[in-house]
Structures are given as structure tokens and as C-alpha cells.
Design a protein around this motif. Structure first.
Motif, PDB file in Angstrom:
ATOM      1  N   GLY A  49      -0.114   2.548 -11.307  1.00  0.00           N
ATOM      2  CA  GLY A  49      -0.753   2.537 -10.006  1.00  0.00           C
ATOM      3  C   GLY A  49      -2.240   2.797 -10.096  1.00  0.00           C
ATOM      4  N   LEU A  50      -2.935   2.642  -8.971  1.00  0.00           N
ATOM      5  CA  LEU A  50      -4.376   2.887  -8.892  1.00  0.00           C
ATOM      6  C   LEU A  50      -4.587   4.248  -8.247  1.00  0.00           C
ATOM      7  CD1 LEU A  50      -7.264   1.817  -9.237  1.00  0.00           C
ATOM      8  CD2 LEU A  50      -7.072   0.827  -6.944  1.00  0.00           C
ATOM      9  N   SER A  51      -5.048   5.209  -9.043  1.00  0.00           N
ATOM     10  CA  SER A  51      -5.248   6.575  -8.557  1.00  0.00           C
ATOM     11  C   SER A  51      -6.655   6.724  -7.989  1.00  0.00           C
ATOM     12  CB  SER A  51      -5.020   7.582  -9.689  1.00  0.00           C
ATOM     13  OG  SER A  51      -3.664   7.577 -10.090  1.00  0.00           O
ATOM     14  N   VAL A  52      -6.737   7.445  -6.860  1.00  0.00           N
ATOM     15  CA  VAL A  52      -8.001   7.591  -6.139  1.00  0.00           C
ATOM     16  C   VAL A  52      -8.248   9.068  -5.857  1.00  0.00           C
ATOM     17  CG1 VAL A  52      -9.347   6.894  -4.114  1.00  0.00           C
ATOM     18  CG2 VAL A  52      -7.579   5.358  -5.035  1.00  0.00           C
ATOM     19  N   SER A  53      -9.477   9.526  -6.125  1.00  0.00           N
ATOM     20  CA  SER A  53      -9.861  10.901  -5.840  1.00  0.00           C
ATOM     21  C   SER A  53     -11.176  10.921  -5.072  1.00  0.00           C
ATOM     22  CB  SER A  53     -10.008  11.714  -7.127  1.00  0.00           C
ATOM     23  OG  SER A  53     -10.501  13.009  -6.841  1.00  0.00           O
ATOM     24  N   ALA A  54     -11.205  11.670  -3.997  1.00  0.00           N
ATOM     25  CA  ALA A  54     -12.424  11.803  -3.197  1.00  0.00           C
ATOM     26  C   ALA A  54     -13.114  13.141  -3.418  1.00  0.00           C
ATOM     27  CB  ALA A  54     -12.094  11.626  -1.722  1.00  0.00           C
ATOM     28  N   ASP A  55     -12.593  13.947  -4.340  1.00  0.00           N
ATOM     29  CA  ASP A  55     -13.176  15.278  -4.571  1.00  0.00           C
ATOM     30  C   ASP A  55     -13.445  15.543  -6.054  1.00  0.00           C
ATOM     31  OD1 ASP A  55     -10.611  15.573  -5.526  1.00  0.00           O
ATOM     32  OD2 ASP A  55      -9.999  17.082  -4.040  1.00  0.00           O
ATOM     33  N   GLY A  56     -13.913  14.506  -6.745  1.00  0.00           N
ATOM     34  CA  GLY A  56     -14.308  14.684  -8.136  1.00  0.00           C
ATOM     35  C   GLY A  56     -13.169  14.821  -9.111  1.00  0.00           C
ATOM     36  N   THR A  79      -2.242   7.873  -5.038  1.00  0.00           N
ATOM     37  CA  THR A  79      -2.012   6.675  -5.842  1.00  0.00           C
ATOM     38  C   THR A  79      -1.616   5.498  -4.967  1.00  0.00           C
ATOM     39  OG1 THR A  79      -1.393   7.930  -7.812  1.00  0.00           O
ATOM     40  CG2 THR A  79      -0.629   5.656  -7.683  1.00  0.00           C
ATOM     41  N   MET A  80      -2.289   4.366  -5.189  1.00  0.00           N
ATOM     42  CA  MET A  80      -1.966   3.110  -4.525  1.00  0.00           C
ATOM     43  C   MET A  80      -1.019   2.308  -5.416  1.00  0.00           C
ATOM     44  SD  MET A  80      -3.842   3.428  -1.789  1.00  0.00           S
ATOM     45  CE  MET A  80      -3.722   5.225  -1.887  1.00  0.00           C
ATOM     46  N   THR A  81       0.010   1.739  -4.808  1.00  0.00           N
ATOM     47  CA  THR A  81       1.024   0.989  -5.549  1.00  0.00           C
ATOM     48  C   THR A  81       1.335  -0.315  -4.815  1.00  0.00           C
ATOM     49  OG1 THR A  81       2.855   2.053  -4.373  1.00  0.00           O
ATOM     50  CG2 THR A  81       2.036   3.166  -6.359  1.00  0.00           C
ATOM     51  N   THR A  82       2.456  -0.920  -5.174  1.00  0.00           N
ATOM     52  CA  THR A  82       2.878  -2.139  -4.484  1.00  0.00           C
ATOM     53  C   THR A  82       3.107  -1.879  -3.002  1.00  0.00           C
ATOM     54  OG1 THR A  82       5.155  -1.653  -5.170  1.00  0.00           O
ATOM     55  CG2 THR A  82       3.912  -3.183  -6.541  1.00  0.00           C
ATOM     56  N   ALA A  83       3.398  -0.641  -2.635  1.00  0.00           N
ATOM     57  CA  ALA A  83       3.565  -0.301  -1.228  1.00  0.00           C
ATOM     58  C   ALA A  83       2.267  -0.462  -0.446  1.00  0.00           C
ATOM     59  CB  ALA A  83       4.081   1.127  -1.094  1.00  0.00           C
ATOM     60  N   ASN A  84       1.145  -0.466  -1.151  1.00  0.00           N
ATOM     61  CA  ASN A  84      -0.169  -0.641  -0.521  1.00  0.00           C
ATOM     62  C   ASN A  84      -0.724  -2.047  -0.712  1.00  0.00           C
ATOM     63  OD1 ASN A  84      -0.078   2.342  -1.889  1.00  0.00           O
ATOM     64  ND2 ASN A  84      -0.905   2.406   0.212  1.00  0.00           N
ATOM     65  N   GLY A  85       0.124  -2.957  -1.191  1.00  0.00           N
ATOM     66  CA  GLY A  85      -0.272  -4.349  -1.323  1.00  0.00           C
ATOM     67  C   GLY A  85      -0.607  -4.798  -2.726  1.00  0.00           C
ATOM     68  N   ILE A  98      -7.541  -7.308  -3.668  1.00  0.00           N
ATOM     69  CA  ILE A  98      -8.812  -6.963  -3.044  1.00  0.00           C
ATOM     70  C   ILE A  98      -8.563  -6.116  -1.803  1.00  0.00           C
ATOM     71  CG2 ILE A  98     -10.915  -7.844  -1.967  1.00  0.00           C
ATOM     72  CD1 ILE A  98     -10.593 -10.398  -3.562  1.00  0.00           C
ATOM     73  N   SER A  99      -9.284  -5.013  -1.722  1.00  0.00           N
ATOM     74  CA  SER A  99      -9.254  -4.166  -0.530  1.00  0.00           C
ATOM     75  C   SER A  99     -10.645  -4.138   0.081  1.00  0.00           C
ATOM     76  CB  SER A  99      -8.818  -2.742  -0.889  1.00  0.00           C
ATOM     77  OG  SER A  99      -8.992  -1.878   0.227  1.00  0.00           O
ATOM     78  N   THR A 100     -10.723  -4.253   1.394  1.00  0.00           N
ATOM     79  CA  THR A 100     -12.011  -4.185   2.086  1.00  0.00           C
ATOM     80  C   THR A 100     -12.136  -2.910   2.915  1.00  0.00           C
ATOM     81  OG1 THR A 100     -11.111  -5.478   3.935  1.00  0.00           O
ATOM     82  CG2 THR A 100     -12.245  -6.691   2.175  1.00  0.00           C
ATOM     83  N   ASP A 101     -11.166  -2.003   2.754  1.00  0.00           N
ATOM     84  CA  ASP A 101     -11.201  -0.755   3.520  1.00  0.00           C
ATOM     85  C   ASP A 101     -11.231   0.474   2.609  1.00  0.00           C
ATOM     86  OD1 ASP A 101      -8.651  -0.738   2.519  1.00  0.00           O
ATOM     87  OD2 ASP A 101      -7.620  -0.655   4.448  1.00  0.00           O
ATOM     88  N   GLY A 102     -11.861   0.326   1.446  1.00  0.00           N
ATOM     89  CA  GLY A 102     -11.984   1.453   0.535  1.00  0.00           C
ATOM     90  C   GLY A 102     -10.754   1.730  -0.290  1.00  0.00           C
ATOM     91  N   GLY A 103      -9.792   0.827  -0.286  1.00  0.00           N
ATOM     92  CA  GLY A 103      -8.600   0.996  -1.111  1.00  0.00           C
ATOM     93  C   GLY A 103      -7.353   1.381  -0.339  1.00  0.00           C
ATOM     94  N   GLY A 104      -7.388   1.304   0.987  1.00  0.00           N
ATOM     95  CA  GLY A 104      -6.199   1.652   1.772  1.00  0.00           C
ATOM     96  C   GLY A 104      -5.111   0.607   1.655  1.00  0.00           C
ATOM     97  N   PHE A 105      -5.507  -0.677   1.751  1.00  0.00           N
ATOM     98  CA  PHE A 105      -4.533  -1.758   1.625  1.00  0.00           C
ATOM     99  C   PHE A 105      -5.170  -2.920   0.878  1.00  0.00           C
ATOM    100  CE2 PHE A 105      -1.817  -5.299   2.791  1.00  0.00           C
ATOM    101  CZ  PHE A 105      -0.565  -4.719   2.672  1.00  0.00           C
ATOM    102  N   TYR A 106      -4.341  -3.642   0.115  1.00  0.00           N
ATOM    103  CA  TYR A 106      -4.817  -4.709  -0.749  1.00  0.00           C
ATOM    104  C   TYR A 106      -4.171  -6.047  -0.395  1.00  0.00           C
ATOM    105  CZ  TYR A 106      -6.913  -1.146  -3.699  1.00  0.00           C
ATOM    106  OH  TYR A 106      -7.682  -0.119  -4.162  1.00  0.00           O
ATOM    107  N   TYR A 107      -4.962  -7.105  -0.576  1.00  0.00           N
ATOM    108  CA  TYR A 107      -4.485  -8.476  -0.437  1.00  0.00           C
ATOM    109  C   TYR A 107      -4.645  -9.154  -1.791  1.00  0.00           C
ATOM    110  CZ  TYR A 107      -4.919  -7.452   4.531  1.00  0.00           C
ATOM    111  OH  TYR A 107      -4.797  -6.871   5.780  1.00  0.00           O
ATOM    112  N   THR A 108      -3.593  -9.811  -2.251  1.00  0.00           N
ATOM    113  CA  THR A 108      -3.588 -10.361  -3.599  1.00  0.00           C
ATOM    114  C   THR A 108      -3.982 -11.831  -3.606  1.00  0.00           C
ATOM    115  OG1 THR A 108      -1.902  -8.797  -4.336  1.00  0.00           O
ATOM    116  CG2 THR A 108      -2.185 -10.787  -5.644  1.00  0.00           C
ATOM    117  N   LYS A 109      -4.905 -12.173  -4.497  1.00  0.00           N
ATOM    118  CA  LYS A 109      -5.340 -13.540  -4.704  1.00  0.00           C
ATOM    119  C   LYS A 109      -4.702 -14.057  -5.993  1.00  0.00           C
ATOM    120  CE  LYS A 109      -8.030 -12.557  -1.275  1.00  0.00           C
ATOM    121  NZ  LYS A 109      -7.742 -13.061   0.090  1.00  0.00           N
ATOM    122  N   THR A 110      -4.154 -15.282  -5.922  1.00  0.00           N
ATOM    123  CA  THR A 110      -3.421 -15.820  -7.066  1.00  0.00           C
ATOM    124  C   THR A 110      -3.878 -17.237  -7.387  1.00  0.00           C
ATOM    125  OG1 THR A 110      -1.649 -16.762  -5.709  1.00  0.00           O
ATOM    126  CG2 THR A 110      -1.398 -14.458  -6.435  1.00  0.00           C
TER     127      THR A 110
END
Length: 468
Positions: free
Chosen positions: A115-122, A128-134, A160-172
């Protein structure tokens, strides 16, 4: 030991100046500072300095903050890579196998195999973003962040996410025209996306809705297996399994640079560019070109093992170069800025290794650093005379189209020497300017000897000095 040499060509002088004979000359008269400082060596950082593992996949640096993606977690440094602390699954990371790191503001993105792990506090806390997030799959090979736009490269397409990583759209490949769904990385510049895939470079100017593909034809399949990209204006630098491919027209035509141009290996894992300097992360060393790819010098890392010389990724901040290897993080230790004598500061620089391969200093001439004689006073000793260094070079025409010339130059504190020769209507000058290294008198063969040269020329009928 590193030699600094200057070569210039003055065109339009009469041919009566020596008929190709070497002669002594006065030094060139105008002084300037060269644009590149040659790294003296690379110092290796390992688990002893806090890395989670010595096996690094990539490195990201911003100012004095350095992040190493390792097989044992995400290692971060706030002192320029001197010491590290490591975040693991115990701190909330999705996996300890971290492939890539990116930052946007104070937010850290870590691409892992779970998954793609995200931290906003260093790095103190992670989500973690996974398939559940697109995401098309949980294993994310690479991540790039540009403001609120996040690009996650996977082997099932580009997310690709345009909202800082909240949800992703996949290009193939099927839906959006990617060259391949196997995506290794993204380079974003202006409004264009350049995507490194297993079948070429895909380019989008509409945010990823559609792509056109540039292939590195007519080369082999390995040449189109693009593992990394760097883009500057219309120039594209592609790290491929067949070498470094360079296009100066937006990808319509490519020129391939290989081991024949000095690369340590044709398997290039990543590329970074600063001005006319290209850093290529190869499977057999860090290859550096100071002349925008005309030729490369390959640098072997500290300890000189397969693991240390397998460079997975490279980046540069200021004058410090960071190279991710399978044996740790190599950090460059820079030389003091060298001084060059020239008619301006536009100097194309090359590096020649003593006993190493020849270097093409212009399209029709190569230079080989043959040997040296060193009578200098060793460090820490008191001597009546400082001594001097004599360096011996061979200048050869391309493909044996003429005789070679031997050039011997001394670096003597009492005087400055140079050598000139006339070739047709062109007068060349080569000057040895500086030696910078430690001397080990107990083992005179235990030296890393490099000559740094700068090449310039003037066009026929012109007085302007330009970089070759």
C-alpha cells in the motif's frame, strides 16, 4: 588524486605555428571558476548509521532532510545523511519494504509492497491507501507528489489522485493509451506528464486522460524498458535497460548512451540531471557525464563490491549527491571548487581515470591518462622542496585516423606549464592546473587518480569561445 586540466582550441591562427608539433606556451590569461566541483569520493552510510537495511531501492532529499527507501523500513535523516532513524510497521507503515518516497509540503508518501503509506506529521503516524482507495493493486513501485496531485506507479497502471491522495483513478493501456500497464515512474513538468513504462515513454498533456507513446526505436526491447525519467524543457533523459536515451526534441528522436560512452552498465535504474551534468544509476556504478552525455565516467563506490556498485537511484541537492545502492547510501564528499583558465565560464568538463578507458574530448579526439610521477612532499612531512607532479597523457584521433601524441605536463609550484599544438587551422592548448588528494607514501599505488578536463573551441572566422 584528482587532476584538473584545461583544454581550449583557438581557431583561425596561421598554420605556420608548428605543423602539429608540441610546444611550450604561456598560461591562458583570464581566470574563472568552473561550474562543477568533482566529488573526491563517496562515503557509505549503512545500518551502523541507523538505516533500516543496507538494501536501498531509492533516495529522496530536500535540503538537509534525506529519506532512504530500504527493505527494512523508511529511514530519515535531518543532518544531510550523517545519521538516520527508521520507521517500520511498528510505527504504522504498511510494510517494511519501501520502494520510493515523495513529499508535498510536510506530507510524506511512502510506496510499499502493501500500500501507499502517508504521514502528515513527519512520520510519527501513518495511514495507508490501498485498493479500497482506488489503487489498482496494493504493491506500489514508485510515488511522485506535485502539490495535491499524487502519482502512484504500479504494475497494473498509473494511479492518479488530485485530492492529496484521498482517492485514486487508474490510467491503463486499454483505457487511456499507456504504452504498458507496467509503470516505473512519473516525471511532471508544466502541464505534461511523462511516464516510464516497460514499453516506452508515455506522455499526457490532459492530466492523464490520454497518452501518446514515444519509443526509443530503432533500438532493442531493452532500450524501451524505461526505468526512470528526467525532463528539462524539450530534452528527455530516459534510464533504460539498454543505456541512457537522450532526446532533445520532445521524444521524436533519441540518442542512446551505453558502456561505449563510459557507462558502468547498460542497465540504468535511474537518472538525475543538473545543468549539463547527468548522473546515471547503473547496475555497476554511478556514471557521471559533465558534458550532457557526450561521455561518462563511472564511479565505483566505497568498498567496491557488487552490492555497493549496484546503484538503484540517485539525486542531488546543492553540491551533494546521494546514491541509493544495495550496500547502503553513498553520499558524495565534494572537492573544493576548482579554478579553470578560460575565455568564459562555459566549460564542458570531462573526467579521465589513470589507467582507465579513453575519453572523447571532442568528436574526433580522445584523451587517455597513461601514468604519473609524483615527487611531492607527503602530507604531515617537513620537506625542503615541495616537489611536483608529472602527468602523462596520450591524445589520439578517432578510429586511428592519424598519429597519436604523447603529452607530459608538470604541476610545479614554481611555474605554470601548458602544451600547445596546431592541427590544421586549429590551435589546441592543454594545461594542468590542480592536484587535489591525499598522498599515501607507504603505498604509492593506493590512489584514485582522475584528471578533470574542460574543452572549448571557436568557430572559423569567429572570436567567440564556446563549450564543446
Amino acid at each position: 588524486m584528482r587532476f584538473l586540466i584545461f583544454i581550449s582550441t583557438l581557431v583561425g591562427l596561421t598554420q605556420a605555428c608548428g605543423q602539429n608539433n608540441l610546444e611550450r606556451s604561456v598560461p591562458l590569461i583570464q581566470k574563472s571558476t568552473s561550474q562543477e566541483a568533482l566529488p573526491l569520493r563517496y562515503s557509505n552510510r549503512t545500518q551502523a548509521q541507523g538505516l533500516g537495511s543496507n538494501f536501498l531501492y531509492s533516495v529522496y532529499a530536500s535540503g538537509s532532510n534525506v529519506y532512504a527507501a530500504t527493505s527494512g523500513g523508511l529511514s530519515s535523516s535531518t543532518d544531510g545523511g550523517q545519521t538516520f532513524t527508521t520507521q517500520t510497521t511498528a510505527n504504522g507503515l504498511a510494510s517494511n519494504f519501501v520502494y520510493s518516497i515523495a513529499m508535498s509540503g510536510s506530507t510524506i508518501y511512502a510506496a510499499t509492497n502493501n500500500g501507499l503509506s502517508v504521514s502528515a506529521d513527519g512520520g510519527a503516524h501513518w495511514t495507508t491507501m490501498t485498493t479500497a482507495n482506488g489503487l489498482p493493486q496494493n504493491s506500489v513501485f514508485s510515488v511522485n507528489a506535485i502539490g495535491m496531485n499524487i502519482y502512484a506507479s504500479t504494475f497494473k497502471g498509473l494511479a492518479i489522485s488530485t485530492d492529496g491522495g484521498g482517492f485514486y483513478y487508474t490510467k491503463t493501456k486499454e483505457r487511456n493509451g499507456l504504452a504498458s500497464d507496467t509503470v516505473f515512474g512519473v516525471f511532471s513538468i508544466d502541464s505534461a506528464l511523462y511516464v516510464a513504462t516497460a514499453s516506452g515513454i508515455s506522455i499526457s498533456t490532459d492530466g492523464g486522460d490520454s497518452f501518446t507513446t514515444k519509443t526509443i526505436a530503432p533500438f532493442s526491447q531493452d532500450d524501451n524498458y524505461v526505468q526512470g525519467l528526467y525532463v528539462s524543457g524539450a530534452t528527455i533523459y530516459a534510464a533504460t535497460r539498454g543505456g541512457v536515451a537522450i532526446s532533445t526534441d520532445g521524444g521524436n528522436h533519441f540518442e542512446m548512451k551505453t558502456i561505449a560512452h563510459g557507462l558502468g552498465s547498460n542497465n540504468v535504474n535511474g537518472v538525475f540531471v543538473s545543468g549539463s551534468t547527468i548522473y546515471a544509476a547503473t547496475a555497476a556504478g554511478l556514471s557521471v557525464s559533465y558534458n550532457n552525455g557526450v561521455n561518462f565516467s563511472n564511479i565505483k563506490m566505497e568498498n567496491d563490491t557488487y552490492e555497493n556498485n549496484f546503484v538503484s537511484g540517485v539525486t542531488r541537492v546543492g553540491n551533494v549527491v546521494y546514491a541509493a545502492t544495495r550496500g547502503g547510501l553513498a553520499v558524495s564528499v565534494q572537492a573544493k571548487p576548482h579554478t579553470c583558465y578560460s575565455f568564459d565560464t562555459k566549460l564542458a568538463c570531462f573526467v579521465v581515470k589513470r589507467g582507465g578507458p579513453e575519453v572523447m574530448i571532442e568528436p574526433n579526439k580522445s584523451l587517455t591518462f597513461i601514468s604519473m610521477e609524483d615527487s611531492r612532499c607527503s602530507l604531515g612531512s617537513t620537506c625542503i622542496w615541495a616537489g611536483k607532479v608529472k602527468a602523462n597523457f596520450r591524445l589520439s584521433p578517432k578510429n586511428g585516423t592519424g598519429p597519436s601524441r604523447m603529452i607530459s605536463l608538470e604541476l610545479d609550484p614554481r611555474q605554470t606549464q601548458s602544451a600547445t599544438w596546431v592541427d590544421g587551422a586549429t590551435r589546441f592548448t592543454i594545461q594542468l592546473l590542480e592536484v587535489s588528494s591525499d598522498i599515501n607514501p607507504s603505498n604509492p599505488l593506493d590512489r584514485a587518480d582522475y584528471a578533470k578536463i574542460a574543452v572549448g573551441y571557436t568557430d572559423l572566422g569567429s572570436t567567440d569561445f564556446m563549450a564543446r
